[in-house]
Design an enzyme around this catalytic site. Structure first.
Site, PDB file in Angstrom:
ATOM      1  CG  ASN A   7       8.714   0.368  -8.582  1.00 53.59           C
ATOM      2  OD1 ASN A   7       9.059  -0.099  -9.679  1.00 53.59           O
ATOM      3  ND2 ASN A   7       9.390   0.141  -7.462  1.00 53.59           N
ATOM      4  CD1 TRP A   8       3.415  -0.540 -13.011  1.00 50.79           C
ATOM      5  CD2 TRP A   8       3.739  -1.286 -15.103  1.00 50.79           C
ATOM      6  NE1 TRP A   8       2.359  -0.116 -13.782  1.00 50.79           N
ATOM      7  CE2 TRP A   8       2.535  -0.568 -15.069  1.00 50.79           C
ATOM      8  CE3 TRP A   8       4.154  -1.829 -16.310  1.00 50.79           C
ATOM      9  CZ2 TRP A   8       1.713  -0.392 -16.191  1.00 50.79           C
ATOM     10  CZ3 TRP A   8       3.360  -1.660 -17.433  1.00 50.79           C
ATOM     11  CH2 TRP A   8       2.151  -0.952 -17.371  1.00 50.79           C
ATOM     12  CE  LYS A   9       8.243  -3.015  -5.998  1.00 51.86           C
ATOM     13  NZ  LYS A   9       8.340  -3.522  -4.645  1.00 51.86           N
ATOM     14  CG  HIS A  87      13.228   0.068  -4.945  1.00 55.89           C
ATOM     15  ND1 HIS A  87      13.184  -1.173  -4.352  1.00 55.89           N
ATOM     16  CD2 HIS A  87      11.963   0.546  -4.911  1.00 55.89           C
ATOM     17  CE1 HIS A  87      11.932  -1.429  -3.988  1.00 55.89           C
ATOM     18  NE2 HIS A  87      11.176  -0.400  -4.313  1.00 55.89           N
ATOM     19  CD  GLU A  89      11.774  -4.573  -4.695  1.00 56.80           C
ATOM     20  OE1 GLU A  89      11.720  -4.311  -5.901  1.00 56.80           O
ATOM     21  OE2 GLU A  89      10.759  -4.598  -3.956  1.00 56.80           O
ATOM     22  CD  GLU A 156       9.582   2.790  -1.946  1.00 59.56           C
ATOM     23  OE1 GLU A 156       8.401   2.659  -2.303  1.00 59.56           O
ATOM     24  OE2 GLU A 156      10.514   2.148  -2.436  1.00 59.56           O
ATOM     25  N   GLY A 162       5.728  -4.339   0.210  1.00 55.06           N
ATOM     26  CA  GLY A 162       5.131  -5.628  -0.134  1.00 55.06           C
ATOM     27  C   GLY A 162       4.609  -6.430   1.052  1.00 55.06           C
ATOM     28  CB  SER A 196       1.948  -1.674   2.211  1.00 56.60           C
ATOM     29  OG  SER A 196       2.797  -2.803   2.255  1.00 56.60           O
ATOM     30  N   GLY A 217       3.706   0.231  -5.468  1.00 60.28           N
ATOM     31  CA  GLY A 217       4.233  -0.974  -6.098  1.00 60.28           C
ATOM     32  C   GLY A 217       3.111  -1.871  -6.588  1.00 60.28           C
TER      33      GLY A 217
HETATM   34  P1  PGA Z   1       4.569  -2.004  -2.565  1.00 62.75           P
HETATM   35  O1  PGA Z   1       6.004  -1.592  -3.177  1.00 62.75           O
HETATM   36  O2  PGA Z   1       3.614  -0.890  -2.844  1.00 62.75           O
HETATM   37  O3  PGA Z   1       4.208  -3.272  -3.291  1.00 62.75           O
HETATM   38  O4  PGA Z   1       4.775  -2.223  -1.102  1.00 62.75           O
HETATM   39  C1  PGA Z   1       6.443  -0.265  -3.128  1.00 62.75           C
HETATM   40  C2  PGA Z   1       7.827  -0.141  -3.714  1.00 62.75           C
HETATM   41  O5  PGA Z   1       8.648  -1.053  -3.540  1.00 62.75           O
HETATM   42  O6  PGA Z   1       8.153   0.862  -4.385  1.00 62.75           O
END
Ligand code: PGA
Length: 231
Positions: A7-9, A87, A89, A156, A162, A196, A217
């Site tokens: 997931n590059w966001k 997600h 976010e 998640e 993060g 993470s 991520g």
């Molecule tokens: P992260 O993000 O690996 O940077 O914790 C994962 C995600 O939000 O899908």
């Protein structure tokens, strides 16, 4: 077979697209790699690649006056096979409700895009994770647990995204068992873990009983790091 999902966001650029296309070429047969870049980069992957592409969002309508949105059918037409939905976010920053996520999930499966549907509790909700996850699952999928169309459920925990903090492998295994006990024993869904994940912890996480893969991520933005997770 384990899913390794990037997931590059809202990160990455055309140079990273080329790095991935050139650098990821011999994926082990027991791995399924899916890269989910920002929508603007999706067509840049149409050059021949060894992995699949997913979007990070879609809208639930087929077309119309919905400025800024993309339908599942259009995403499919430009090369996507998967779409991340729900997600944390999108729920926190863009105020997506369970009702909207449910509509998106239905739209995705009806347009033959496989949803990667995120669930997870916040730090405050941690003691009540069973209640939170079962509410999210029933709100996202209604009572259609027998009709999940290969949905990849991504557990998640919001407190892990993060932050570098991850649940123990025993805790993740308990969640996987719990989710599977709610969804039943059919073969039409998978459960992956995200939060993470990096090259140092991926092997342990991928070894968890019943877990079908990882959603990565920040560690998916460096080719070398991501390749270590794939292998
Ligand atoms: P992260 O993000 O690996 O940077 O914790 C994962 C995600 O939000 O899908």
């Amino acid at each position: 077979m384990k899913f390794i999902i990037a997931n590059w966001k809202m990160n990455g650029d055309l140079a990273l697209v080329d790095e991935f296309i050139e650098g990821i070429n011999d994926i082990p047969s027991d791995r399924k790699v899916i890269v989910c870049p920002p929508t603007a980069l999706i067509t840049s992957f149409n050059k021949g690649k060894a992995f699949s592409i997913g979007a990070q969002n879609c809208f639930y309508e087929k077309m119309g006056a919905f400025t800024g949105e993309n339908s599942p059918a259009l995403l499919k037409a430009i090369g996507c096979e998967y779409v991340i939905l729900g997600h944390s976010e999108r729920r926190a920053i863009f105020h997506e409700s369970d009702e909207v996520i449910y509509k998106k999930w239905n739209a995705a499966i009806s347009q033959v895009l496989t949803p990667i549907l995120c669930i997870g509790e916040t730090a405050d909700q941690r003691a009540n994770w069973k209640k939170i996850l079962s509410k999210q699952l029933s709100n996202y999928c209604g009572n259609k647990f027998s009709d999940l169309h290969g949905t990849i459920f991504a557990y998640e925990p919001v407190w892990s995204i993060g932050t570098g903090k991850i649940p123990s492998t025993e805790e993740i295994e308990e969640v996987v068992c719990f989710v599977k006990s709610l969804l039943g024993s059919s073969e039409n869904y998978c459960v992956v873990y995200g939060g993470s994940v990096n090259s140092g912890n991926a092997a342990d996480i991928l070894g968890i009983n019943g877990l079908d893969g990882v959603l990565v991520g920040s560690a998916s933005l460096k080719l070398d790091e991501f390749k270590k997770i794939i292998i």
